[in-house]
Design a protein around this motif. Structure first.
Motif, PDB file in Angstrom:
ATOM      1  N   ASP A  65       0.819  -1.325   0.061  1.00  0.00           N
ATOM      2  CA  ASP A  65       0.005  -0.061  -0.168  1.00  0.00           C
ATOM      3  C   ASP A  65       0.862   1.231   0.082  1.00  0.00           C
ATOM      4  N   LEU A  66       0.585   2.305  -0.634  1.00  0.00           N
ATOM      5  CA  LEU A  66       1.347   3.550  -0.642  1.00  0.00           C
ATOM      6  C   LEU A  66       1.014   4.248   0.674  1.00  0.00           C
ATOM      7  N   SER A  67       0.259   4.067   1.263  1.00  0.00           N
ATOM      8  CA  SER A  67       0.021   4.753   2.922  1.00  0.00           C
ATOM      9  C   SER A  67       0.417   4.055   4.120  1.00  0.00           C
ATOM     10  N   ALA A  68       1.650   4.540   4.528  1.00  0.00           N
ATOM     11  CA  ALA A  68       2.275   4.011   5.630  1.00  0.00           C
ATOM     12  C   ALA A  68       1.334   3.744   7.082  1.00  0.00           C
ATOM     13  N   THR A  69       0.469   4.658   6.840  1.00  0.00           N
ATOM     14  CA  THR A  69      -0.397   4.761   7.966  1.00  0.00           C
ATOM     15  C   THR A  69      -1.451   3.510   7.965  1.00  0.00           C
ATOM     16  N   MET A  70      -1.936   3.306   6.746  1.00  0.00           N
ATOM     17  CA  MET A  70      -2.666   2.110   6.727  1.00  0.00           C
ATOM     18  C   MET A  70      -1.899   0.919   6.521  1.00  0.00           C
ATOM     19  N   VAL A  71      -0.701   0.780   6.296  1.00  0.00           N
ATOM     20  CA  VAL A  71      -0.036  -0.501   6.302  1.00  0.00           C
ATOM     21  C   VAL A  71       0.264  -0.651   7.989  1.00  0.00           C
ATOM     22  N   GLU A  72       0.589   0.528   8.611  1.00  0.00           N
ATOM     23  CA  GLU A  72       0.840   0.091  10.215  1.00  0.00           C
ATOM     24  C   GLU A  72      -0.294  -0.395  10.702  1.00  0.00           C
ATOM     25  N   ARG A  73      -1.770   0.003  10.501  1.00  0.00           N
ATOM     26  CA  ARG A  73      -2.871  -0.301  10.947  1.00  0.00           C
ATOM     27  C   ARG A  73      -3.018  -2.159  10.582  1.00  0.00           C
ATOM     28  N   CYS A  74      -2.656  -2.403   9.434  1.00  0.00           N
ATOM     29  CA  CYS A  74      -2.631  -3.707   9.018  1.00  0.00           C
ATOM     30  C   CYS A  74      -1.667  -4.507   9.642  1.00  0.00           C
ATOM     31  N   ARG A  75      -0.638  -4.121  10.042  1.00  0.00           N
ATOM     32  CA  ARG A  75       0.427  -4.974  10.643  1.00  0.00           C
ATOM     33  C   ARG A  75       0.066  -5.113  11.938  1.00  0.00           C
ATOM     34  N   GLU A  76      -0.687  -4.187  12.512  1.00  0.00           N
ATOM     35  CA  GLU A  76      -1.334  -4.346  13.967  1.00  0.00           C
ATOM     36  C   GLU A  76      -2.127  -5.848  14.061  1.00  0.00           C
ATOM     37  N   LYS A  77      -2.716  -6.220  12.947  1.00  0.00           N
ATOM     38  CA  LYS A  77      -3.607  -7.084  13.103  1.00  0.00           C
ATOM     39  C   LYS A  77      -2.759  -8.685  12.665  1.00  0.00           C
ATOM     40  N   LEU A  78      -1.742  -8.279  12.409  1.00  0.00           N
ATOM     41  CA  LEU A  78      -0.935  -9.843  12.039  1.00  0.00           C
ATOM     42  C   LEU A  78       0.235 -10.177  13.147  1.00  0.00           C
ATOM     43  N   PRO A  79       0.152 -11.451  13.193  1.00  0.00           N
ATOM     44  CA  PRO A  79       1.330 -11.960  14.150  1.00  0.00           C
ATOM     45  C   PRO A  79       2.539 -11.751  13.576  1.00  0.00           C
ATOM     46  N   ALA A  80       3.373 -11.769  14.586  1.00  0.00           N
ATOM     47  CA  ALA A  80       4.794 -10.957  14.453  1.00  0.00           C
ATOM     48  C   ALA A  80       5.298 -11.673  13.129  1.00  0.00           C
ATOM     49  N   ALA A  81       5.464 -13.029  13.099  1.00  0.00           N
ATOM     50  CA  ALA A  81       5.996 -13.670  11.933  1.00  0.00           C
ATOM     51  C   ALA A  81       5.563 -13.119  10.630  1.00  0.00           C
ATOM     52  N   ALA A  82       4.310 -12.576  10.431  1.00  0.00           N
ATOM     53  CA  ALA A  82       3.561 -12.152   9.246  1.00  0.00           C
ATOM     54  C   ALA A  82       3.758 -11.120   8.920  1.00  0.00           C
ATOM     55  N   LYS A  83       4.378  -9.977   9.908  1.00  0.00           N
ATOM     56  CA  LYS A  83       4.139  -8.665   9.583  1.00  0.00           C
ATOM     57  C   LYS A  83       5.030  -8.111   8.308  1.00  0.00           C
ATOM     58  N   GLU A  84       6.077  -8.906   7.893  1.00  0.00           N
ATOM     59  CA  GLU A  84       7.047  -8.436   6.941  1.00  0.00           C
ATOM     60  C   GLU A  84       6.270  -8.900   5.487  1.00  0.00           C
ATOM     61  N   ARG A  85       5.039  -9.495   5.500  1.00  0.00           N
ATOM     62  CA  ARG A  85       4.448  -9.843   4.476  1.00  0.00           C
ATOM     63  C   ARG A  85       3.646  -8.413   3.780  1.00  0.00           C
ATOM     64  N   VAL A  86       3.926  -7.625   4.669  1.00  0.00           N
ATOM     65  CA  VAL A  86       2.795  -6.125   4.126  1.00  0.00           C
ATOM     66  C   VAL A  86       4.065  -5.311   4.062  1.00  0.00           C
ATOM     67  N   TRP A  87       4.194  -4.369   3.104  1.00  0.00           N
ATOM     68  CA  TRP A  87       5.089  -3.192   3.130  1.00  0.00           C
ATOM     69  C   TRP A  87       4.439  -2.149   2.272  1.00  0.00           C
ATOM     70  N   VAL A  88       5.070  -0.746   2.602  1.00  0.00           N
ATOM     71  CA  VAL A  88       4.990   0.341   1.822  1.00  0.00           C
ATOM     72  C   VAL A  88       5.401   0.494   0.522  1.00  0.00           C
ATOM     73  N   ASP A  89       4.673   0.514  -0.688  1.00  0.00           N
ATOM     74  CA  ASP A  89       5.323   0.516  -1.927  1.00  0.00           C
ATOM     75  C   ASP A  89       4.148   0.941  -2.853  1.00  0.00           C
ATOM     76  N   ASP A  90       4.942   1.644  -4.186  1.00  0.00           N
ATOM     77  CA  ASP A  90       3.905   2.013  -5.076  1.00  0.00           C
ATOM     78  C   ASP A  90       3.813   1.239  -6.226  1.00  0.00           C
ATOM     79  N   ALA A  91       2.301   0.754  -6.458  1.00  0.00           N
ATOM     80  CA  ALA A  91       2.353  -0.211  -7.507  1.00  0.00           C
ATOM     81  C   ALA A  91       2.438   0.070  -8.777  1.00  0.00           C
ATOM     82  N   VAL A  92       2.638   1.466  -9.049  1.00  0.00           N
ATOM     83  CA  VAL A  92       2.792   2.169 -10.448  1.00  0.00           C
ATOM     84  C   VAL A  92       4.586   1.778 -10.707  1.00  0.00           C
ATOM     85  N   HIS A  93       5.204   1.811  -9.733  1.00  0.00           N
ATOM     86  CA  HIS A  93       6.701   1.523 -10.073  1.00  0.00           C
ATOM     87  C   HIS A  93       6.878   0.136  -9.180  1.00  0.00           C
TER      88      HIS A  93
END
Length: 262
Positions: A65-93
């Motif tokens: 997701d392009l939004s760091a704020t949204m990604v942080e909210r997502c990571r709060e829902k994930l177990p520790a081992a899965a947090k790296e599965r989500v990161w900030v990135d721009d899909a256009v690039h």
């Protein structure tokens, strides 16, 4: 996306969309993600409305997701081992060494990508991220001609609680569309209760709208093959009163990407 999500939007996102969006698209995307024959990438993962549930159901899914704020909210829902599965990135690039059996971009992600060159770049990047024969699914809203011409007066589309005993309301409105740029200027206003009284936050942003053959043209230029264009999330046909474009594409390896943007 030119206007990042404010903190208050990320904070209340789950409360609002559990009511106004779940039940529309979640079963469709969760079925696709959990039945995919290989790894899955979700573009526009947001707060993990779909991602967290797909992961719990056993999907080998990653998300950007392009939004760091949204990604942080997502990571709060994930177990520790899965947090790296989500990161900030721009899909256009998007550039990734991984190759996916399925890529999804739920809930009108491409409406936040305004320029045709960037739309093609995003689609071409998805193609490169797919395995041979891999599938890309995304959705967009079918524009209402009346709303394009007249806009939407302020309307309350959510009235509930953000925590027990604390009221939250969301109001949405839009101006008449900029037909030359194919954009709607949308305003969302959140009004919520805290211990010290009522608070309000306003957010304005542009959403790009698309027409059917424009979508088909963009897909083809990007080296993808359009395999289905539905009018809802049950596989129904696109008809005059459809409100959704549900677009299913497949990677084609025998074609040269015709974007001219390499």
């Amino acid at each position: 996306m030119s206007e990042p999500y404010p903190d208050f939007v990320a904070r209340f996102y789950d409360a609002v969309y559990a009511q106004v969006r779940d039940g529309v698209d979640n079963d469709y995307y969760l079925e696709a993600m959990t039945s995919a024959d290989g790894p899955v990438l979700e573009i526009g993962v947001g707060t993990g409305r779909l991602f967290a549930r797909a992961l719990r159901r056993g999907a080998d899914v990653r998300g950007i997701d392009l939004s760091a704020t949204m990604v942080e909210r997502c990571r709060e829902k994930l177990p520790a081992a899965a947090k790296e599965r989500v990161w900030v990135d721009d899909a256009v690039h998007l550039r990734t060494e991984r190759r996916f059996a399925l890529v999804v971009a739920p809930f009108r992600v491409l409406s936040h990508v305004h320029a045709p060159d960037d739309q093609i770049r995003l689609l071409a990047a998805v193609r490169e991220a797919l395995r041979p024969g891999g599938v890309f699914i995304f959705d967009l809203y079918v524009p209402s001609l009346q709303l394009l011409l007249e806009g939407l007066p302020e309307t309350c589309d959510f009235d509930g609680e953000h925590v027990p005993g604390r009221r939250l309301r969301r109001f949405v409105s839009s101006a008449p569309a900029d037909l030359a740029r194919q954009t709607n200027r949308v305003r969302m206003s959140f009004v919520w209760d805290e211990a010290d009284g009522e608070h309000r936050g306003d957010w304005e942003f542009d959403m790009r709208f698309f027409f059917r053959f424009e979508i088909e043209h963009l897909v083809t230029r990007s080296g993808l093959e359009l395999t289905a264009l539905h009018g809802d999330f049950t596989g129904g046909p696109l008809v005059a009163d459809s409100r959704e474009y549900v677009v299913v594409c497949r990677r084609r390896d025998e074609v040269r990407i015709a974007s001219g943007l390499d």
